[in-house]
Design a protein around this motif. Structure first.
Motif, PDB file in Angstrom:
ATOM      1  N   GLY A  31       0.803  -1.224   0.000  1.00 58.39           N
ATOM      2  CA  GLY A  31       0.000   0.000   0.000  1.00 58.39           C
ATOM      3  C   GLY A  31       0.830   1.265   0.000  1.00 58.39           C
ATOM      4  O   GLY A  31       0.305   2.362   0.188  1.00 58.39           O
ATOM      5  N   LEU A  32       2.132   1.125  -0.224  1.00 57.90           N
ATOM      6  CA  LEU A  32       3.009   2.287  -0.274  1.00 57.90           C
ATOM      7  C   LEU A  32       2.955   2.911  -1.667  1.00 57.90           C
ATOM      8  O   LEU A  32       2.679   2.227  -2.648  1.00 57.90           O
ATOM      9  CB  LEU A  32       4.442   1.881   0.088  1.00 57.90           C
ATOM     10  CG  LEU A  32       4.594   1.254   1.476  1.00 57.90           C
ATOM     11  CD1 LEU A  32       6.008   0.753   1.673  1.00 57.90           C
ATOM     12  CD2 LEU A  32       4.201   2.231   2.556  1.00 57.90           C
ATOM     13  N   LYS A  33       3.234   4.186  -1.734  1.00 64.80           N
ATOM     14  CA  LYS A  33       3.138   4.930  -2.990  1.00 64.80           C
ATOM     15  C   LYS A  33       4.529   5.350  -3.459  1.00 64.80           C
ATOM     16  O   LYS A  33       5.287   5.964  -2.695  1.00 64.80           O
ATOM     17  CB  LYS A  33       2.259   6.166  -2.774  1.00 64.80           C
ATOM     18  CG  LYS A  33       2.011   6.978  -4.012  1.00 64.80           C
ATOM     19  CD  LYS A  33       1.084   8.144  -3.688  1.00 64.80           C
ATOM     20  CE  LYS A  33       0.882   9.021  -4.904  1.00 64.80           C
ATOM     21  NZ  LYS A  33       0.064  10.200  -4.569  1.00 64.80           N
ATOM     22  N   ILE A  34       4.858   5.022  -4.694  1.00 68.07           N
ATOM     23  CA  ILE A  34       6.114   5.474  -5.293  1.00 68.07           C
ATOM     24  C   ILE A  34       5.856   6.854  -5.881  1.00 68.07           C
ATOM     25  O   ILE A  34       5.035   6.999  -6.786  1.00 68.07           O
ATOM     26  CB  ILE A  34       6.590   4.500  -6.387  1.00 68.07           C
ATOM     27  CG1 ILE A  34       6.828   3.106  -5.796  1.00 68.07           C
ATOM     28  CG2 ILE A  34       7.866   5.031  -7.057  1.00 68.07           C
ATOM     29  CD1 ILE A  34       7.031   2.019  -6.836  1.00 68.07           C
ATOM     30  N   VAL A  35       6.559   7.874  -5.350  1.00 68.56           N
ATOM     31  CA  VAL A  35       6.338   9.243  -5.818  1.00 68.56           C
ATOM     32  C   VAL A  35       7.506   9.762  -6.660  1.00 68.56           C
ATOM     33  O   VAL A  35       7.433  10.857  -7.218  1.00 68.56           O
ATOM     34  CB  VAL A  35       6.007  10.209  -4.653  1.00 68.56           C
ATOM     35  CG1 VAL A  35       4.662   9.831  -4.020  1.00 68.56           C
ATOM     36  CG2 VAL A  35       7.105  10.230  -3.603  1.00 68.56           C
ATOM     37  N   ALA A  36       8.580   8.976  -6.765  1.00 65.73           N
ATOM     38  CA  ALA A  36       9.710   9.284  -7.651  1.00 65.73           C
ATOM     39  C   ALA A  36      10.500   7.999  -7.859  1.00 65.73           C
ATOM     40  O   ALA A  36      10.618   7.183  -6.946  1.00 65.73           O
ATOM     41  CB  ALA A  36      10.607  10.369  -7.058  1.00 65.73           C
ATOM     42  N   MET A  37      11.025   7.832  -9.084  1.00 58.22           N
ATOM     43  CA  MET A  37      11.820   6.639  -9.360  1.00 58.22           C
ATOM     44  C   MET A  37      12.712   6.901 -10.561  1.00 58.22           C
ATOM     45  O   MET A  37      12.288   7.520 -11.533  1.00 58.22           O
ATOM     46  CB  MET A  37      10.913   5.437  -9.640  1.00 58.22           C
ATOM     47  CG  MET A  37      11.675   4.155  -9.909  1.00 58.22           C
ATOM     48  SD  MET A  37      10.643   2.661  -9.852  1.00 58.22           S
ATOM     49  CE  MET A  37       9.382   3.021 -11.040  1.00 58.22           C
ATOM     50  N   LYS A  38      13.954   6.407 -10.482  1.00 58.59           N
ATOM     51  CA  LYS A  38      14.871   6.479 -11.617  1.00 58.59           C
ATOM     52  C   LYS A  38      15.941   5.408 -11.503  1.00 58.59           C
ATOM     53  O   LYS A  38      16.306   4.991 -10.407  1.00 58.59           O
ATOM     54  CB  LYS A  38      15.522   7.852 -11.744  1.00 58.59           C
ATOM     55  CG  LYS A  38      16.507   8.194 -10.634  1.00 58.59           C
ATOM     56  CD  LYS A  38      17.305   9.473 -10.889  1.00 58.59           C
ATOM     57  CE  LYS A  38      16.535  10.706 -10.596  1.00 58.59           C
ATOM     58  NZ  LYS A  38      17.350  11.924 -10.563  1.00 58.59           N
ATOM     59  N   ILE A 138       9.793  14.803  -7.705  1.00 58.31           N
ATOM     60  CA  ILE A 138       8.964  14.053  -6.771  1.00 58.31           C
ATOM     61  C   ILE A 138       7.512  14.457  -7.001  1.00 58.31           C
ATOM     62  O   ILE A 138       7.154  15.618  -6.864  1.00 58.31           O
ATOM     63  CB  ILE A 138       9.401  14.309  -5.310  1.00 58.31           C
ATOM     64  CG1 ILE A 138      10.874  13.877  -5.145  1.00 58.31           C
ATOM     65  CG2 ILE A 138       8.498  13.576  -4.339  1.00 58.31           C
ATOM     66  CD1 ILE A 138      11.488  14.233  -3.804  1.00 58.31           C
ATOM     67  N   ILE A 139       6.702  13.488  -7.369  1.00 62.56           N
ATOM     68  CA  ILE A 139       5.316  13.727  -7.744  1.00 62.56           C
ATOM     69  C   ILE A 139       4.419  13.441  -6.550  1.00 62.56           C
ATOM     70  O   ILE A 139       4.583  12.451  -5.851  1.00 62.56           O
ATOM     71  CB  ILE A 139       4.899  12.799  -8.910  1.00 62.56           C
ATOM     72  CG1 ILE A 139       5.908  12.855 -10.069  1.00 62.56           C
ATOM     73  CG2 ILE A 139       3.491  13.082  -9.380  1.00 62.56           C
ATOM     74  CD1 ILE A 139       6.132  14.207 -10.662  1.00 62.56           C
ATOM     75  N   GLY A 140       3.414  14.278  -6.354  1.00 63.08           N
ATOM     76  CA  GLY A 140       2.435  13.972  -5.298  1.00 63.08           C
ATOM     77  C   GLY A 140       2.457  14.917  -4.155  1.00 63.08           C
ATOM     78  O   GLY A 140       3.214  15.731  -3.895  1.00 63.08           O
TER      79      GLY A 140
END
Length: 140
Positions: A31-38, A138-140
């Protein structure tokens, strides 16, 4: 609810072994949210900043060498008390001591190549996030 963000990195051995999807799936199922990834490579300068608390320890140079040995996947994860949740999910640093069901307990091969990194405190998470992401990424 205490909404937090933390830094998580799939280390070179995790990327090399094709565990990115497995690890991301675990985070999302929790239930965790990924708000940035690279995906990126870590140079020595960034590695020194990331692991500065280990400077002078016998394993420091090996750690810097290892973390730069291949691509990594860096993420900012958001959730309720996510720093604590992530530390529980990844398990003990030494996979031999990590409980079954944790990322390291299920997937890691050795203490030196233990698949994943997650910040161990809120302040450290902020520092580590800033090494890899600008605020606009970072989105969100």
């Amino acid at each position: 609810m205490v909404l937090q963000r933390t830094f998580v990195m799939i280390k070179p051995d995790g990327v090399r072994r094709g565990l990115i999807g497995e690890i991301i799936g675990r985070l999302e199922r929790k239930g965790l949210k990924i708000v940035a990834m690279k995906m990126t490579r870590i140079d020595k300068q960034i590695a020194h900043k990331l692991y500065e608390e280990h400077v002078g320890k016998p394993f420091f140079n090996d750690l810097v060498e290892y973390i730069g040995s291949g691509p990594v996947v860096c993420m900012v994860i958001e959730g309720d008390e996510v720093v604590k949740v992530m530390r529980t999910m990844i398990g003990a640093t030494d996979p031999k001591e990590a409980l079954p069901g944790t990322v390291r307990g299920d997937l890691a091969m050795s203490k030196g190549e233990n698949v994943i990194h997650a910040s161990d405190a809120e302040e450290k998470a902020k520092k580590e996030m800033s090494l890899f992401f600008s605020p606009s990424e970072i989105i969100g």
